[in-house]
Enzyme design. Sequence first.
Site, short mmCIF file in Angstrom:
data_model
loop_
_atom_site.label_atom_id
_atom_site.label_comp_id
_atom_site.label_asym_id
_atom_site.label_seq_id
_atom_site.Cartn_x
_atom_site.Cartn_y
_atom_site.Cartn_z
N CYS A 86 30.46 -76.37 -39.24
CA CYS A 86 30.75 -75.57 -40.53
C CYS A 86 31.59 -74.09 -40.00
CB CYS A 86 29.59 -74.86 -41.04
SG CYS A 86 28.47 -76.30 -41.66
N CYS B 230 28.67 -70.25 -37.32
CA CYS B 230 27.74 -70.47 -38.41
C CYS B 230 26.58 -70.15 -38.87
CB CYS B 230 27.81 -72.29 -38.42
SG CYS B 230 26.49 -72.68 -37.30
N ARG C 36 34.92 -78.34 -54.06
CA ARG C 36 34.16 -77.14 -53.72
C ARG C 36 35.20 -75.74 -53.87
NH1 ARG C 36 29.92 -77.96 -49.75
NH2 ARG C 36 29.00 -79.90 -49.97
N ARG D 221 24.97 -70.30 -52.94
CA ARG D 221 26.26 -70.23 -52.71
C ARG D 221 27.13 -69.88 -53.87
NH1 ARG D 221 28.34 -74.99 -49.13
NH2 ARG D 221 27.16 -74.11 -47.44
N CYS E 15 19.26 -72.77 -41.52
CA CYS E 15 19.93 -74.22 -41.92
C CYS E 15 18.96 -75.25 -41.37
CB CYS E 15 21.19 -74.38 -40.97
SG CYS E 15 21.99 -75.64 -41.21
N CYS F 236 25.26 -77.25 -34.71
CA CYS F 236 25.28 -78.49 -34.72
C CYS F 236 26.66 -79.12 -34.81
CB CYS F 236 24.27 -78.93 -35.79
SG CYS F 236 25.02 -79.19 -37.36
N LYS G 183 37.43 -80.72 -50.24
CA LYS G 183 37.89 -79.24 -50.24
C LYS G 183 39.32 -78.77 -50.07
CE LYS G 183 33.67 -78.10 -47.20
NZ LYS G 183 32.97 -77.87 -45.96
N LYS H 225 31.72 -84.32 -50.43
CA LYS H 225 32.24 -82.97 -50.71
C LYS H 225 33.83 -83.17 -50.58
CE LYS H 225 29.96 -81.33 -47.29
NZ LYS H 225 29.40 -80.40 -45.94
FE1 SRM Z 1 28.70 -76.30 -43.81
C1 SRM Z 1 26.04 -78.54 -44.25
C2 SRM Z 1 26.79 -73.99 -43.88
C3 SRM Z 1 31.33 -74.45 -44.24
C4 SRM Z 1 30.65 -78.84 -42.73
N1 SRM Z 1 26.69 -76.22 -44.15
C5 SRM Z 1 25.78 -77.16 -44.32
C6 SRM Z 1 24.50 -76.90 -44.59
C7 SRM Z 1 24.35 -76.27 -46.00
C8 SRM Z 1 23.21 -77.28 -44.32
C9 SRM Z 1 22.52 -78.40 -44.85
O1 SRM Z 1 23.34 -79.37 -45.41
O2 SRM Z 1 21.43 -78.42 -45.30
C10 SRM Z 1 24.64 -75.07 -44.29
C11 SRM Z 1 23.85 -74.11 -44.54
C12 SRM Z 1 23.24 -73.16 -43.66
C13 SRM Z 1 22.66 -71.90 -43.93
O3 SRM Z 1 21.51 -71.85 -43.79
O4 SRM Z 1 23.44 -71.31 -44.89
C14 SRM Z 1 26.34 -75.03 -44.08
N2 SRM Z 1 29.01 -74.33 -44.19
C15 SRM Z 1 27.90 -73.52 -44.07
C16 SRM Z 1 28.76 -72.14 -44.02
C17 SRM Z 1 27.81 -71.06 -44.80
C18 SRM Z 1 28.97 -71.72 -42.54
C19 SRM Z 1 29.09 -70.36 -42.49
O5 SRM Z 1 28.45 -69.58 -41.54
O6 SRM Z 1 30.08 -69.65 -43.01
C20 SRM Z 1 29.76 -72.38 -44.81
C21 SRM Z 1 29.94 -72.27 -46.28
C22 SRM Z 1 31.19 -72.58 -46.83
C23 SRM Z 1 31.37 -72.22 -48.18
O7 SRM Z 1 31.14 -71.48 -48.66
O8 SRM Z 1 31.55 -73.57 -48.88
C24 SRM Z 1 30.25 -73.82 -44.40
N3 SRM Z 1 30.64 -76.49 -43.69
C25 SRM Z 1 31.68 -75.72 -43.64
C26 SRM Z 1 32.77 -76.08 -43.02
C27 SRM Z 1 34.08 -75.19 -42.90
C28 SRM Z 1 34.96 -75.39 -43.91
O9 SRM Z 1 34.84 -75.90 -45.02
O10 SRM Z 1 36.17 -74.86 -43.82
C29 SRM Z 1 32.64 -77.30 -42.57
C30 SRM Z 1 33.65 -78.41 -41.67
C31 SRM Z 1 34.99 -78.88 -42.69
C32 SRM Z 1 34.33 -80.08 -43.35
O11 SRM Z 1 33.90 -80.18 -44.31
O12 SRM Z 1 34.60 -80.95 -42.90
C33 SRM Z 1 31.13 -77.67 -43.02
N4 SRM Z 1 28.47 -78.29 -43.62
C34 SRM Z 1 29.54 -79.20 -43.02
C35 SRM Z 1 28.80 -80.50 -42.85
C36 SRM Z 1 29.52 -81.84 -42.39
C37 SRM Z 1 30.33 -82.55 -43.38
C38 SRM Z 1 30.95 -83.84 -42.91
O13 SRM Z 1 31.90 -84.29 -43.36
O14 SRM Z 1 30.39 -84.40 -41.79
C39 SRM Z 1 27.57 -80.42 -43.41
C40 SRM Z 1 26.25 -81.57 -43.28
C41 SRM Z 1 26.74 -82.57 -44.54
O15 SRM Z 1 27.46 -82.48 -45.48
O16 SRM Z 1 25.95 -83.29 -44.53
C42 SRM Z 1 27.37 -79.23 -43.76
FE1 SF4 Z 2 24.13 -75.61 -39.94
FE2 SF4 Z 2 25.46 -77.25 -38.31
FE3 SF4 Z 2 26.63 -76.12 -40.46
FE4 SF4 Z 2 25.58 -74.63 -38.34
S1 SF4 Z 2 27.29 -76.37 -38.43
S2 SF4 Z 2 25.38 -74.14 -40.66
S3 SF4 Z 2 23.88 -75.59 -37.71
S4 SF4 Z 2 24.98 -77.58 -40.40
#
Ligand code: SRM
Ligand code: SF4
Length: 572
Positions: free
Chosen positions: A480, A431, A143, A74, A437, A476, A213, A211
């Site tokens: 994201c 997502c 981030r 990323r 993922c 899930c 943001k 994290k």
């Molecule tokens: Fe996310 C984890 C993809 C934006 C909340 N996110 C992940 C992981 C890295 C899975 C992992 O931990 O093994 C995913 C990788 C999937 C893959 O195969 O690429 C993943 N997140 C993404 C992306 C690529 C989704 C997309 O389709 O665009 C986004 C990348 C953002 C970036 O460029 O930095 C992405 N993730 C978000 C957002 C939206 C946002 O930030 O505006 C959220 C919700 C906002 C927030 O942070 O509360 C988000 N991602 C999570 C979480 C839950 C965090 C939490 O507080 O509970 C996880 C899981 C974790 O961190 O344990 C996670």
């Molecule tokens: Fe993976 Fe869940 Fe984030 Fe979708 S919402 S990219 S399934 S961690």
Amino acid sequence: MTADNRSKNEHIKEESHQLRGTIEHGLGEAVTGAIAEDDTQLLKFHGSYMQDDRDLRGERAKKKLEKAYSFMIRLRIPGGLVTPKQWIALDDIASTYANNTLRLTTRATFQYHGVIKSNLKRTMQAINAACLDTIAACGDVNRNVMSAANPFLSKAHGQAYDLAKTVSDHLLPRTGAYHEIWLDGEKVSDKSRKAGEGEEPLYGVHYLPRKFKIVIAVPPDNDVDIFAHDLGYIAIVEKGEVVGWNVTVGGGMGMTHGELDTFPRTADMLGFIPVEDAIPVAEAVMTTQRDWGNRTLRKRARLKYTIEDRGIAAFKAEVEKRAGKPFGNARPYTFKSSNDVIGWRQGHDKKWHLTLFIENGRIKNVPGKTEKTAYRLLAEQGLCDFVLTSNQNLILVNISAKNKPKIEAILKEHGINIATSSGMRRSSISCVALPTCGLALAESERYLPHLITRLEEAIEKAGLRDDEINIRMTGCPNGCGRPYLAEIGFVGRTPGLYNLYLGAAFNGSRLNKIYAQDVDEKRILALLEPLISRYAKERTDGEHFGDFVIRAGVVAETKQGNQFHEDVKLAS
Ligand code: SRM
Ligand code: SF4
């Protein structure tokens, strides 16, 4: 808190020699496509995740083969702006080292998927050679900082972009680990610098609990979904210039199914600050979270829970103390939409900008639609710069009136339709989920386009083809794709089954509410078709779908984030 009850990740960080761990050694181990488990946690801070192809798991297990490991990378691109030269380099990297796609994320940057271990360092080097990097794109740090989608739309948008860059630089980890491991930088010997001795003045050896943001919005567009983030700045504009920022804190999306002490939460308003206080306030908010955040339970470690646990008043007082100034009263502002404005727009300098809908953010070539080739061609001909949006879309920016027809012709030749099919599709986010993922419980990116096609039948019948109803899906509950801020949200439970949420505000200011649990496609259509038809008949002038379902009593309004799980009445 004693050292013993801290989460495992706290120990990994502490013992990592400022994020070095044994990553470098692991990269050289040819017997496996993986790296050591603890290093996978550290690798995130460098902008990469170890993954495996989940489609192949069963088959490889049967053959007693190691999982099909590869790495997701990323980038960190504060403000999301990329030059044509950088676009070409990024496109080359996608075809040389990754799966030949560029994935635009919901935080306005790029992800590569499918990079094998032996190519990881080369890919990192190629990214850095394009004057881009991946530092702190993931991990327990600040981030990628997002700003209002197009820095060239107005002077205020430019100021938002500048703040995104400045705050990102200010909060960047200072460890030399990144340069040592990926860019063959000079090594800092383990003995020469003890933990905490100045290598990371802001982060120390434990970095943040989780994290963090930051986003910056310019009303009336809430195209960064400001209330979903830990820290947000809302531009207060007078005579075309930003005179200060309203500051929001404590937004977040992630939760765990069935665990009511986890929930999505919309951010609280702290108040107004003048322009020059933006950086001290960012540092004060982040360091308060660094010191107050939960380091025992990672699922409760985000700022939103710190604020829930300590109270917003105490948090605000601490931030004011650290920043050395009180907040003023929040100034008035209005958000109209959290969507991107698809199509042509003219900026303050008379240049043209074209926002294109990219389905699920995935740029690739498929028969009849060769998006990857088209954007490369635009870059090669130097026809525009590129800006990524938090809705996973792409803006072609800085276009002269003369070049508009040329660009339209190239897009058409490659099967790209500027208008896009329906308002609902244009307003969709999904997502990544399967197959990369590791946390996905259900499909998302590979399924939502099909589901929208099915829903478009009801939309057409109801005469709502051009109406924007925002719809988001995640595989899930981590959120994201920010599904809890969608008028129609789907969250994966298990393959083929989703929880359905309804009733978020179109402008991103209110969360939705669960409406049905464990629904498959047939049930989704059975539930949504009558609601869409009722909406078309019964809506008041200008009423959005999310507001309608609340007025019609379909779901209760979620007034605050911590009430997300309250007043639930599931569809029978
Ligand atoms: Fe996310 C984890 C993809 C934006 C909340 N996110 C992940 C992981 C890295 C899975 C992992 O931990 O093994 C995913 C990788 C999937 C893959 O195969 O690429 C993943 N997140 C993404 C992306 C690529 C989704 C997309 O389709 O665009 C986004 C990348 C953002 C970036 O460029 O930095 C992405 N993730 C978000 C957002 C939206 C946002 O930030 O505006 C959220 C919700 C906002 C927030 O942070 O509360 C988000 N991602 C999570 C979480 C839950 C965090 C939490 O507080 O509970 C996880 C899981 C974790 O961190 O344990 C996670
Ligand atoms: Fe993976 Fe869940 Fe984030 Fe979708 S919402 S990219 S399934 S961690």
